[in-house]
Design an enzyme around this catalytic site. Structure first.
Site, PDB file in Angstrom:
ATOM      1  CD  GLU A   5     -44.992  26.122  37.675  1.00 45.91           C
ATOM      2  OE1 GLU A   5     -44.575  26.950  38.498  1.00 45.91           O
ATOM      3  OE2 GLU A   5     -44.410  25.895  36.600  1.00 45.91           O
ATOM      4  CE  LYS A  55     -41.859  24.255  38.875  1.00 44.62           C
ATOM      5  NZ  LYS A  55     -40.925  24.844  37.893  1.00 44.62           N
TER       6      LYS A  55
END
Length: 341
Positions: A177, A219
């Site tokens: 992420e 992500k």
């Protein structure tokens, strides 16, 4: 590393249009949201709230994986059942946030680095024993005057890469992420430029360290102007910029992209995800899904307010927002669905 285990986990998480629920807020973040709703900021109230989430009827219709915090994965429901076990029995794969949050990057004002690599190999082994099959590490990149610097990008990408290698070594799927924050007054074009640079740098390093792209989940943020910007972009413009940026930056062998909501309203997050899937599904080589936190949880938390009498309605709101996120993943969402009846 057992590549098949990683692939099977990813396949199960995103089966039948499902996505990921991020319920891994740090204790300070969770307490801040509790305070805004007049909820006591205690471990027991956090346990009750997470119990409300994992016991929501029908949540498994839309959610294939749930990211837990270290506190939550160790907690039990009122009847003594571990939270992770309750999710597993419902067909929802438990995951775990393994980073230790952000701190100031020494020598680089207004920039952050994420900590938590020390002891990570041992912690992953422990989390695996209690049911975690995927993990998450969040890096934070801020856009501002003369930032982000290359040093900040490289430092965060290096940490994400080492985290991903350790996860795959343990047969745990890494959610990688790199979040470009919405904070600031930057334009959508500036967000595009920074997101592209970060993603290209990230995948270069992942490749260098032999991370298996087919055994990871990305992500990312969507490409959006800063919250303080006067620029207002249409839903279709955001979808176009986001799709173009990902096509320019992300290898086709990555199986799934699960967007963070990044402070967007629940409805706006669904509108953008829907437009990306509806307008570009034939051009995108990945599953394009969601890993939302506030965009699924916030209405539920606002309704609950820490009261047992509100649990049933709060769970209905949680179920509804999760269902709308799945519909958006399929590209069939419209705003009329927002009305809960």
């Amino acid at each position: 590393m057992d590549k098949q285990i990683l692939k099977d986990t990813i396949k199960q998480v995103f089966s039948n249009g499902k996505g990921i629920l991020a319920m891994d807020e740090s204790n300070p973040t969770c307490n801040k949201r509790f305070a805004a709703n007049g909820i006591p900021e205690t471990e027991e109230m956090r346990r009750k709230y997470r119990q409300l989430i994992v016991s929501t009827p029908g949540l498994n219709e839309s959610i294939g994986g749930a990211i837990l915090s270290d506190e939550t994965i160790r907690q039990k429901t009122d009847d003594g059942q571990p939270m992770a076990d309750l999710l597993t029995h419902a067909g929802i794969i438990p995951g775990i946030k393994v980073d230790m949050s952000t701190t100031s990057l020494s020598g680089f004002p207004n920039e952050k680095i994420t900590e938590g690599l020390d002891g990570l190999r041992e912690r992953l082994a422990e989390y695996k024993k209690v049911g975690a099959r995927f993990a998450k590490w969040r890096a934070v990149i801020t856009i501002g005057n003369d930032i982000p610097t290359r040093a900040c990008i490289k430092a965060n990408v290096n940490a994400l890469t080492m985290y991903a290698t350790l996860c795959q070594e343990a047969d745990i799927v890494p959610i990688v992420e790199p979040e470009i924050l919405m904070d600031g007054n930057h334009s959508m074009q500036r967000c595009y430029e920074v997101t592209e640079e970060v993603l290209k740098t990230l995948f270069y390093h992942l490749y260098e360290f032999k991370v298996d792209f087919e055994g990871m989940i990305l992500k990312p943020n969507m490409v959006i102007a800063g919250k303080e910007s006067e620029e207002r972009n249409s839903v279709d413009a955001v979808a176009q910029a986001t799709a173009n940026c990902l096509l320019a930056s992300v290898p086709a062998t990555v199986p799934a992209i699960a967007f963070l909501s990044g402070g967007q309203s629940p409805q706006k997050a669904c509108e953008h995800l829907n437009a990306i899937n509806k307008n570009f599904k034939d051009q995108l080589p990945w599953i394009v899904a969601f890993s939302f936190a506030r965009a699924i949880q916030q209405p539920c938390l606002d309704a609950w307010k820490g009261r047992d009498s509100n649990i049933e309605f709060a769970q209905k709101l949680l179920y509804h927002r999760a269902k709308l996120s799945t519909v958006a993943r399929l590209g069939t969402y419209n705003s009329k669905m927002e009305d809960l009846r």
